[in-house]
Design an enzyme around this catalytic site. Structure first.
Site, mmCIF file in Angstrom:
data_model
loop_
_atom_site.group_PDB
_atom_site.id
_atom_site.type_symbol
_atom_site.label_atom_id
_atom_site.label_comp_id
_atom_site.label_asym_id
_atom_site.label_seq_id
_atom_site.Cartn_x
_atom_site.Cartn_y
_atom_site.Cartn_z
ATOM 1 N N SER A 86 0.571 -1.443 -0.107
ATOM 2 C CA SER A 86 -0.189 -0.311 0.418
ATOM 3 C C SER A 86 0.729 1.369 0.192
ATOM 4 C CB SER A 86 -1.057 0.143 1.165
ATOM 5 O OG SER A 86 -1.717 -0.976 1.074
ATOM 6 N N HIS A 107 -0.740 -2.966 -7.622
ATOM 7 C CA HIS A 107 -1.747 -2.973 -5.894
ATOM 8 C C HIS A 107 -3.594 -2.669 -6.043
ATOM 9 C CE1 HIS A 107 -3.347 0.835 -2.789
ATOM 10 N NE2 HIS A 107 -2.730 -0.117 -2.454
ATOM 11 N N GLU A 154 -3.961 0.065 -9.558
ATOM 12 C CA GLU A 154 -2.465 1.221 -9.658
ATOM 13 C C GLU A 154 -1.533 0.377 -9.789
ATOM 14 O OE1 GLU A 154 -2.284 3.169 -5.262
ATOM 15 O OE2 GLU A 154 -2.345 5.368 -6.398
ATOM 16 N N ASN A 177 -3.948 5.955 -1.801
ATOM 17 C CA ASN A 177 -3.604 6.223 -0.232
ATOM 18 C C ASN A 177 -2.628 7.412 -0.120
ATOM 19 O OD1 ASN A 177 -4.602 3.845 0.834
ATOM 20 N ND2 ASN A 177 -2.251 3.069 -0.036
HETATM 21 N N1 LIG Z 1 -6.413 -4.201 3.792
HETATM 22 C C1 LIG Z 1 -6.228 -3.488 2.583
HETATM 23 O O1 LIG Z 1 -7.481 -3.161 2.536
HETATM 24 C C2 LIG Z 1 -5.150 -3.381 1.702
HETATM 25 C C3 LIG Z 1 -5.233 -2.916 0.544
HETATM 26 C C4 LIG Z 1 -4.332 -2.766 -0.610
HETATM 27 C C5 LIG Z 1 -3.309 -3.406 0.147
HETATM 28 N N2 LIG Z 1 -2.912 -3.923 0.927
HETATM 29 C C6 LIG Z 1 -1.444 -4.264 1.072
HETATM 30 O O2 LIG Z 1 -1.421 -5.552 0.859
HETATM 31 C C7 LIG Z 1 -0.673 -6.364 1.608
HETATM 32 C C8 LIG Z 1 -1.138 -7.530 2.559
HETATM 33 O O3 LIG Z 1 -2.368 -6.690 3.255
HETATM 34 P P1 LIG Z 1 -3.099 -7.494 4.044
HETATM 35 O O4 LIG Z 1 -4.454 -6.777 4.249
HETATM 36 O O5 LIG Z 1 -4.048 -8.748 3.066
HETATM 37 O O6 LIG Z 1 -2.391 -8.788 5.701
HETATM 38 P P2 LIG Z 1 -3.384 -9.832 6.241
HETATM 39 O O7 LIG Z 1 -2.587 -9.127 7.509
HETATM 40 O O8 LIG Z 1 -4.848 -10.135 5.828
HETATM 41 O O9 LIG Z 1 -2.460 -10.902 5.459
HETATM 42 C C9 LIG Z 1 -0.938 -11.122 5.350
HETATM 43 C C10 LIG Z 1 -0.358 -13.084 5.353
HETATM 44 O O10 LIG Z 1 0.791 -12.530 4.940
HETATM 45 C C11 LIG Z 1 1.669 -13.476 5.747
HETATM 46 N N3 LIG Z 1 2.661 -13.664 5.705
HETATM 47 C C12 LIG Z 1 3.404 -12.807 6.706
HETATM 48 N N4 LIG Z 1 4.658 -13.111 6.467
HETATM 49 C C13 LIG Z 1 5.107 -14.009 5.218
HETATM 50 C C14 LIG Z 1 5.817 -14.192 4.402
HETATM 51 N N5 LIG Z 1 6.905 -14.220 4.873
HETATM 52 N N6 LIG Z 1 5.880 -14.838 3.605
HETATM 53 C C15 LIG Z 1 4.674 -15.996 3.246
HETATM 54 N N7 LIG Z 1 3.533 -15.564 3.695
HETATM 55 C C16 LIG Z 1 3.868 -14.412 5.551
HETATM 56 C C17 LIG Z 1 0.767 -13.425 7.014
HETATM 57 O O11 LIG Z 1 0.449 -15.341 7.385
HETATM 58 C C18 LIG Z 1 -0.905 -12.752 6.373
HETATM 59 O O12 LIG Z 1 -1.537 -14.268 6.442
HETATM 60 C C19 LIG Z 1 0.572 -5.330 2.525
HETATM 61 O O13 LIG Z 1 1.594 -5.424 1.509
HETATM 62 C C20 LIG Z 1 -0.828 -3.950 2.415
HETATM 63 O O14 LIG Z 1 -0.472 -3.098 2.453
HETATM 64 C C21 LIG Z 1 -3.759 -3.902 1.701
#
Ligand SMILES: NC(=O)c1ccc[n+]([C@@H]2O[C@H](COP(=O)([O-])OP(=O)(O)OC[C@H]3O[C@@H](n4cnc5c(N)ncnc54)[C@H](O)[C@@H]3O)[C@@H](O)[C@H]2O)c1
Length: 296
Positions: free
Chosen positions: A118, A139, A151, A189
């Protein structure tokens, strides 16, 4: 490009895996936690069932989508023979740098490495690899199977060929790609987070309550969701971390996170995922106003 890997089976990773699998890509879904993989597959199944009930897909399409996804807890095995790796692991810079260093050594030299981050700099992530021209931001928005926007973030060294491949791929997923350069917060963002932060500041200053602030923005500006409800949905920890990246990146006080947001995150009130944020999500009480506890 038929074989792809998705790293992280959380909120975004399972949505990304679902979307690629639905368009018949073979997806290797990788997570360090088997429990996260199981939960991710359960979420995809539930979302496919919802689509089936609405007659948007057939039972056969549901089964086909699920059979396109394989799960892995080992990164090296999971990325073998893939043309694109999409990283959607936890938003933590050191973690992502380690993942990309590993990817660079495990993946074929032609493999494109994309991040769903993000806010973390794509240029910084690319710099730990020997293929910065093949590193890019992809993104997606939450919930991925529904939201149209992708994005696409070009790092300082991202090549035009990599950009074109990822742009084309996005349209094959029936998404709308938008080209963006790599500066803190990108576009989505950079505009959204100051608005959310200002909504928190408005609450903190006692100008109005949670429901009132959200109602003004929904009915007055035609936003489908108020900024405080949206912050709860994104996760208050995620909002705080993105604001901090912009604050540090631009050295501009206008991005300083509101002290109320900082306090709520320290108190573990992270929004919908923790059961409470600006609204109360516990015991099936959907989005009940809890603003009085937080206003000055
Ligand atoms: N939540 C949102 O609305 C949103 C929107 C756009 C982008 N993002 C981005 O997407 C990414 C993920 O966010 P999320 O909300 O899905 O997080 P989340 O916490 O729901 O999921 C993250 C996952 O990554 C896993 N993980 C951690 N370390 C790891 C590794 N070394 N290898 C493999 N898996 C690993 C965790 O076990 C977990 O299941 C982030 O970079 C976030 O900024 C989130």
């Amino acid at each position: 490009m038929k074989n792809i890997a998705v790293i992280g089976a959380g909120t975004m990773g399972n949505g990304i895996a679902h979307t690629f699998a639905q368009y018949n890509y073979k997806v290797n879904l990788i997570d360090v936690s088997q429990a996260s993989l199981d939960k991710g597959i359960a979420t995809i199944t539930k979302n496919l069932d919802r689509m089936l009930a609405k007659e948007k897909i057939s039972e056969e399409e549901k089964q086909q989508t699920l059979s396109n996804i394989s799960t892995f807890t080992n990164l090296e095995e999971g990325v073998k023979s893939t043309s694109l790796v999409l990283e959607a692991a936890t938003e933590n810079v050191d973690l992502k740098l380690k993942i990309f260093r590993d990817l660079d050594s495990f993946c074929d030299e032609d493999t494109i490495l994309a991040s769903n981050t993000s806010s973390i700099s794509i240029t910084k992530i690319a710099a730990v690899t020997k293929r910065p021209e093949k590193v890019i931001g992809m993104h997606f928005m939450n919930p991925v199977p529904i939201m149209k926007l992708v994005e696409i973030i070009k790092g300082y060294s991202t090549s035009e060929a990599t950009f074109k491949t990822v742009e084309e791929l996005s349209t094959k997923l029936k998404k709308v790609p938008v080209e963006v350069n790599d500066y803190p917060g990108f576009v989505a963002n950079r505009i959204l987070m100051p608005m959310i932060n200002e909504a928190v500041e408005t609450l903190y200053n006692g100008v109005a309550g949670v429901k009132e602030i959200d109602t003004v923005m929904m009915l007055g500006m035609a936003h489908p969701m108020g900024p405080l409800a949206l912050a709860d949905f994104i996760g208050l920890d995620v909002c705080l971390s993105i604001l901090n990246v912009m604050y540090d990146g631009f050295k501009n006080p206008k991005y300083a996170p509101c002290p109320l947001l900082v306090n709520m995150v320290m108190a573990g009130k992270l929004g919908a995922k923790s059961g409470e944020g600006f609204y109360d999500y516990s015991q099936n009480r959907k989005a009940e106003n809890v603003s009085s506890q937080f206003t000055k």
